[in-house]
Design a protein around this motif. Structure first.
Motif, PDB file in Angstrom:
ATOM      1  N   ALA A  33       0.817  -1.206   0.000  1.00  0.00           N
ATOM      2  CA  ALA A  33       0.000   0.000   0.000  1.00  0.00           C
ATOM      3  C   ALA A  33       0.852   1.258   0.000  1.00  0.00           C
ATOM      4  O   ALA A  33       0.558   2.232  -0.714  1.00  0.00           O
ATOM      5  CB  ALA A  33      -0.927  -0.020   1.213  1.00  0.00           C
ATOM      6  N   VAL A  34       1.946   1.266   0.782  1.00  0.00           N
ATOM      7  CA  VAL A  34       2.812   2.439   0.856  1.00  0.00           C
ATOM      8  C   VAL A  34       3.485   2.682  -0.484  1.00  0.00           C
ATOM      9  O   VAL A  34       3.580   3.823  -0.971  1.00  0.00           O
ATOM     10  CB  VAL A  34       3.849   2.262   1.988  1.00  0.00           C
ATOM     11  CG1 VAL A  34       4.905   3.361   1.937  1.00  0.00           C
ATOM     12  CG2 VAL A  34       3.147   2.262   3.340  1.00  0.00           C
ATOM     13  N   GLN A  35       3.985   1.605  -1.114  1.00  0.00           N
ATOM     14  CA  GLN A  35       4.648   1.770  -2.415  1.00  0.00           C
ATOM     15  C   GLN A  35       3.669   2.251  -3.481  1.00  0.00           C
ATOM     16  O   GLN A  35       4.008   3.067  -4.341  1.00  0.00           O
ATOM     17  CB  GLN A  35       5.269   0.438  -2.844  1.00  0.00           C
ATOM     18  CG  GLN A  35       6.469   0.038  -2.009  1.00  0.00           C
ATOM     19  CD  GLN A  35       6.982  -1.348  -2.387  1.00  0.00           C
ATOM     20  OE1 GLN A  35       6.275  -2.144  -2.987  1.00  0.00           O
ATOM     21  NE2 GLN A  35       8.241  -1.623  -2.019  1.00  0.00           N
ATOM     22  N   ALA A  36       2.414   1.757  -3.417  1.00  0.00           N
ATOM     23  CA  ALA A  36       1.417   2.211  -4.393  1.00  0.00           C
ATOM     24  C   ALA A  36       1.072   3.675  -4.183  1.00  0.00           C
ATOM     25  O   ALA A  36       0.899   4.434  -5.146  1.00  0.00           O
ATOM     26  CB  ALA A  36       0.164   1.341  -4.288  1.00  0.00           C
ATOM     27  N   LEU A  37       0.972   4.109  -2.899  1.00  0.00           N
ATOM     28  CA  LEU A  37       0.689   5.514  -2.626  1.00  0.00           C
ATOM     29  C   LEU A  37       1.859   6.410  -3.053  1.00  0.00           C
ATOM     30  O   LEU A  37       1.649   7.507  -3.585  1.00  0.00           O
ATOM     31  CB  LEU A  37       0.401   5.697  -1.124  1.00  0.00           C
ATOM     32  CG  LEU A  37      -0.976   5.310  -0.617  1.00  0.00           C
ATOM     33  CD1 LEU A  37      -1.053   5.481   0.897  1.00  0.00           C
ATOM     34  CD2 LEU A  37      -2.062   6.167  -1.274  1.00  0.00           C
ATOM     35  N   ALA A  38       3.071   5.945  -2.825  1.00  0.00           N
ATOM     36  CA  ALA A  38       4.244   6.772  -3.177  1.00  0.00           C
ATOM     37  C   ALA A  38       4.388   6.912  -4.684  1.00  0.00           C
ATOM     38  O   ALA A  38       4.904   7.934  -5.171  1.00  0.00           O
ATOM     39  CB  ALA A  38       5.498   6.137  -2.580  1.00  0.00           C
ATOM     40  N   GLY A  39       3.955   5.929  -5.452  1.00  0.00           N
ATOM     41  CA  GLY A  39       4.044   6.012  -6.905  1.00  0.00           C
ATOM     42  C   GLY A  39       5.415   5.744  -7.461  1.00  0.00           C
ATOM     43  O   GLY A  39       5.681   5.996  -8.648  1.00  0.00           O
ATOM     44  N   THR A  40       6.319   5.236  -6.631  1.00  0.00           N
ATOM     45  CA  THR A  40       7.675   4.981  -7.097  1.00  0.00           C
ATOM     46  C   THR A  40       7.761   3.712  -7.927  1.00  0.00           C
ATOM     47  O   THR A  40       8.689   3.557  -8.729  1.00  0.00           O
ATOM     48  CB  THR A  40       8.632   4.866  -5.892  1.00  0.00           C
ATOM     49  OG1 THR A  40       8.127   3.840  -4.998  1.00  0.00           O
ATOM     50  CG2 THR A  40       8.688   6.190  -5.137  1.00  0.00           C
ATOM     51  N   VAL A  41       6.809   2.792  -7.723  1.00  0.00           N
ATOM     52  CA  VAL A  41       6.799   1.539  -8.474  1.00  0.00           C
ATOM     53  C   VAL A  41       5.462   1.450  -9.197  1.00  0.00           C
ATOM     54  O   VAL A  41       4.406   1.661  -8.579  1.00  0.00           O
ATOM     55  CB  VAL A  41       7.003   0.325  -7.541  1.00  0.00           C
ATOM     56  CG1 VAL A  41       7.014  -0.981  -8.345  1.00  0.00           C
ATOM     57  CG2 VAL A  41       8.295   0.467  -6.747  1.00  0.00           C
ATOM     58  N   PRO A  42       5.459   1.141 -10.480  1.00  0.00           N
ATOM     59  CA  PRO A  42       4.191   1.010 -11.196  1.00  0.00           C
ATOM     60  C   PRO A  42       3.296  -0.077 -10.572  1.00  0.00           C
ATOM     61  O   PRO A  42       3.789  -1.055  -9.999  1.00  0.00           O
ATOM     62  CB  PRO A  42       4.604   0.643 -12.622  1.00  0.00           C
ATOM     63  CG  PRO A  42       6.020   1.123 -12.744  1.00  0.00           C
ATOM     64  CD  PRO A  42       6.625   0.977 -11.393  1.00  0.00           C
ATOM     65  N   ILE A  43       1.987   0.117 -10.697  1.00  0.00           N
ATOM     66  CA  ILE A  43       1.036  -0.821 -10.122  1.00  0.00           C
ATOM     67  C   ILE A  43       1.208  -2.216 -10.724  1.00  0.00           C
ATOM     68  O   ILE A  43       1.177  -3.227 -10.016  1.00  0.00           O
ATOM     69  CB  ILE A  43      -0.403  -0.323 -10.340  1.00  0.00           C
ATOM     70  CG1 ILE A  43      -0.620   1.029  -9.642  1.00  0.00           C
ATOM     71  CG2 ILE A  43      -1.415  -1.340  -9.839  1.00  0.00           C
ATOM     72  CD1 ILE A  43      -0.477   0.972  -8.140  1.00  0.00           C
ATOM     73  N   THR A  44       1.426  -2.265 -12.045  1.00  0.00           N
ATOM     74  CA  THR A  44       1.595  -3.564 -12.710  1.00  0.00           C
ATOM     75  C   THR A  44       2.817  -4.296 -12.183  1.00  0.00           C
ATOM     76  O   THR A  44       2.780  -5.512 -11.931  1.00  0.00           O
ATOM     77  CB  THR A  44       1.703  -3.360 -14.223  1.00  0.00           C
ATOM     78  OG1 THR A  44       0.539  -2.707 -14.703  1.00  0.00           O
ATOM     79  CG2 THR A  44       1.852  -4.701 -14.945  1.00  0.00           C
ATOM     80  N   GLU A  45       3.893  -3.577 -11.950  1.00  0.00           N
ATOM     81  CA  GLU A  45       5.119  -4.192 -11.442  1.00  0.00           C
ATOM     82  C   GLU A  45       4.931  -4.685 -10.010  1.00  0.00           C
ATOM     83  O   GLU A  45       5.397  -5.767  -9.634  1.00  0.00           O
ATOM     84  CB  GLU A  45       6.272  -3.193 -11.514  1.00  0.00           C
ATOM     85  CG  GLU A  45       7.618  -3.787 -11.107  1.00  0.00           C
ATOM     86  CD  GLU A  45       8.749  -2.789 -11.291  1.00  0.00           C
ATOM     87  OE1 GLU A  45       9.801  -2.974 -10.658  1.00  0.00           O
ATOM     88  OE2 GLU A  45       8.571  -1.827 -12.070  1.00  0.00           O
ATOM     89  N   LEU A  46       4.226  -3.889  -9.183  1.00  0.00           N
ATOM     90  CA  LEU A  46       3.935  -4.335  -7.823  1.00  0.00           C
ATOM     91  C   LEU A  46       3.120  -5.628  -7.833  1.00  0.00           C
ATOM     92  O   LEU A  46       3.374  -6.548  -7.050  1.00  0.00           O
ATOM     93  CB  LEU A  46       3.163  -3.244  -7.064  1.00  0.00           C
ATOM     94  CG  LEU A  46       3.978  -2.163  -6.363  1.00  0.00           C
ATOM     95  CD1 LEU A  46       3.031  -1.128  -5.759  1.00  0.00           C
ATOM     96  CD2 LEU A  46       4.835  -2.785  -5.269  1.00  0.00           C
ATOM     97  N   ALA A  47       2.139  -5.665  -8.716  1.00  0.00           N
ATOM     98  CA  ALA A  47       1.297  -6.861  -8.790  1.00  0.00           C
ATOM     99  C   ALA A  47       2.115  -8.067  -9.224  1.00  0.00           C
ATOM    100  O   ALA A  47       1.966  -9.172  -8.682  1.00  0.00           O
ATOM    101  CB  ALA A  47       0.141  -6.627  -9.756  1.00  0.00           C
ATOM    102  N   ASP A  48       3.029  -7.885 -10.180  1.00  0.00           N
ATOM    103  CA  ASP A  48       3.847  -9.004 -10.645  1.00  0.00           C
ATOM    104  C   ASP A  48       4.822  -9.473  -9.568  1.00  0.00           C
ATOM    105  O   ASP A  48       5.085 -10.675  -9.421  1.00  0.00           O
ATOM    106  CB  ASP A  48       4.611  -8.605 -11.914  1.00  0.00           C
ATOM    107  CG  ASP A  48       3.679  -8.391 -13.101  1.00  0.00           C
ATOM    108  OD1 ASP A  48       2.543  -8.910 -13.050  1.00  0.00           O
ATOM    109  OD2 ASP A  48       4.088  -7.701 -14.061  1.00  0.00           O
ATOM    110  N   GLN A  49       5.370  -8.525  -8.815  1.00  0.00           N
ATOM    111  CA  GLN A  49       6.334  -8.883  -7.768  1.00  0.00           C
ATOM    112  C   GLN A  49       5.723  -9.800  -6.715  1.00  0.00           C
ATOM    113  O   GLN A  49       6.380 -10.716  -6.217  1.00  0.00           O
ATOM    114  CB  GLN A  49       6.896  -7.614  -7.104  1.00  0.00           C
ATOM    115  CG  GLN A  49       7.853  -6.811  -7.966  1.00  0.00           C
ATOM    116  CD  GLN A  49       8.291  -5.534  -7.269  1.00  0.00           C
ATOM    117  OE1 GLN A  49       7.913  -5.286  -6.105  1.00  0.00           O
ATOM    118  NE2 GLN A  49       9.080  -4.727  -7.978  1.00  0.00           N
TER     119      GLN A  49
END
Length: 505
Positions: A33-49
């Motif tokens: 949630a923090v990484q998604a709010l910060a916007g430093t990592v794309p949502i698609t990449e977070l989901a794949d990770q």
């Protein structure tokens, strides 16, 4: 003995694999949630990770966003204005009715609430007139309801200040079609009120009531084709009242015998010679004690048979119930000489009410036969299914019997179970809904010594058109008794009285 620790394969060939999102710990969800709010990592990449869907990531982001907003939003002050309410005479009238009908508020309480909370003075007479003004539209709404859908009615009488109030309730919808204050409760009064209801379409298949003579005689005159079944609750209550009084007599016999035994023991401790008169009294008291205990235990056992075997919803066939009922009555009759003041009246009551008390069992037999004949089944199978499905889920007697029924009935099990559940819901043994209505009415009656026809008409309207907030019956939840009875929706009860309800814009 050697035990292999290597699994031989999955526990079930069709067992689904665990969803990766379900295996994430709270700390991992927080980092996503923090990484998604910060916007430093794309949502698609977070989901794949993390091997999850993008929708899951967006959901965690929304949760974190709401948590931050709640943390930094200033608390609403207690003095903040939530909304503005236009207080008009029209709204005051609704407030008075709501306080009286919903809040069970006495008229003087309405005066006090308006004065203390709204700085608005109302006289007691004005409050009375506002309530009375709603009676005419309430009566008109009551008279418009078609009573044709009533299949089984529950009739009873409630007393207020020495005057009877006649009550009639539909057992399926809880709709109150009769609420009338009378001077008498004789056959003429009941017959007159039932004839008035007959003109509005009342033609039930049966009526359940207690053994009141006026009630039954009036029904026989006004609706001679409608059978009047006896209320099982009142019969069981009468039997257990006798049991309780017999047990009290047994306890008194025990106390009397114990006192005499203590007297004898005291003389022995003191070395005094025995008293023949005291010994004779103790012997008689011991005989009375033994007889009283045996009598109370025997009648209590007969009462349990009557309640749990003869008058129970799930039980033997109607002929078997008749035989068991006669056995219980005969055994009580045989013990009547020992307690004629208690058992005499009970035996006469049971003798006169047998057929009416067991009328529901004959109806059950007909329903079981109608369900079994098209499937070429023994009605006893349907009766067993009826008994098993009525047991609680945590009753250990249920599941072995249900397993046998599932295995023998196969694909017919679930349709049969659904059908017997409908039979259970339609079968009425007691006028408990009338008793329930009486208890609800008490919350209004205690506020005033004198009742009037106008007040009862308004109460009847309110109870019939107020929607149930919750109910164990799914068909009642969110609906009013009038809606359940007729199958037609209607406006809010305040709108039926001609008011426009306040709504925040």
């Amino acid at each position: 003995m050697c035990l292999s620790t290597t699994p031989s394969g999955p526990a079930h060939p069709h067992a689904p694999h665990a969803c990766p999102a379900h295996t994430l710990s709270p700390a991992q969800r927080q980092r996503i949630a923090v990484q998604a709010l910060a916007g430093t990592v794309p949502i698609t990449e977070l989901a794949d990770q993390h091997d999850v869907s993008r929708r899951f990531v967006y959901r965690q982001q929304a949760l974190a966003d709401r948590a931050l907003a709640d943390a930094f939003d200033p608390p609403v002050a207690d003095t903040a204005v939530l909304f503005h309410l236009p207080v008009t005479p029209h709204w005051i009238h609704q407030l008075v009715l709501g306080l009286v009908l919903i809040g069970h508020c006495p008229l003087r309480g309405v005066v006090e609430i308006c004065r203390d909370l709204f700085d608005y003075d109302l006289s007691l007479g004005t409050v009375h007139n506002l309530v009375r003004k709603a009676v005419a539209p309430a009566r008109a709404a009551n008279a418009r309801t078609d009573l044709g859908p009533v299949r089984v009615g529950a009739h009873d009488e409630i007393f207020q200040n020495g005057r009877p109030v006649l009550v009639g309730v539909d057992t399926r919808s809880t709709y109150c079609y009769l609420l009338s204050l009378e001077d008498h409760r004789d056959a003429d009064t009941w017959g007159t009120r039932l004839l008035e209801l007959k003109d509005r379409g009342l033609a039930p298949d049966a009526v359940v009531a207690d053994a009141g003579r006026g009630l039954r005689a009036g029904l026989a005159v006004a609706l001679p084709e409608v059978p009047c079944r006896s209320d099982v609750f009142h019969a069981v209550h009468a039997v257990h009242a006798v049991v309780q009084r017999l047990e009290n007599r047994a306890y008194r016999a025990l106390d009397a015998c114990d006192r005499l035994r203590h007297q004898v023991a005291r003389r022995v401790r003191r070395g005094q010679p025995s008293d023949p008169a005291l010994d004779a009294r103790l012997a008689r008291a011991a005989d009375d004690e033994a007889r009283a205990i045996a009598r109370a235990d025997q009648v209590a056992l007969l009462a349990q048979w009557l309640r749990h075997d003869v008058l129970a919803l799930a039980g033997p066939s109607h002929p078997d119930r008749l035989a068991l009922f006669e056995f219980v009555r005969t055994e009580l009759d045989a013990r009547m000489p020992a307690a004629p003041d208690l058992l005499g009246l009970l035996v006469r009551y049971l003798r006169g009410q047998r057929d009416d008390l067991l009328a529901f069992a004959a109806e059950l037999d007909d329903a079981f036969a109608a369900l079994a004949d098209p499937l070429d089944l023994d009605p006893g199978v349907v009766r067993e299914l009826f008994a098993v499905t009525g047991l609680p889920d945590d009753d250990r007697r249920r599941w072995p019997r249900e397993t046998v029924l599932r295995a023998t009935r196969g694909e017919h099990y679930y349709p049969l179970a659904h059908a017997v559940d409908g039979i259970r819901r339609r079968t009425v043994r007691a006028s408990s809904l009338a008793e329930n209505l009486n208890s609800r009415l008490r919350g209004y009656f205690f506020l005033r010594r004198q009742l009037g026809h106008e007040y009862l008409a308004l109460l009847q309207f309110f109870l019939n058109h107020r929607r149930f907030v919750r109910s164990t019956r799914a068909e009642r939840a969110g609906h009013s008794p009038a809606e359940v009875l007729t199958g037609q929706p209607h406006p809010h009860w305040l709108e039926l009285l001609g008011f426009t309800r306040f709504s925040r814009t």
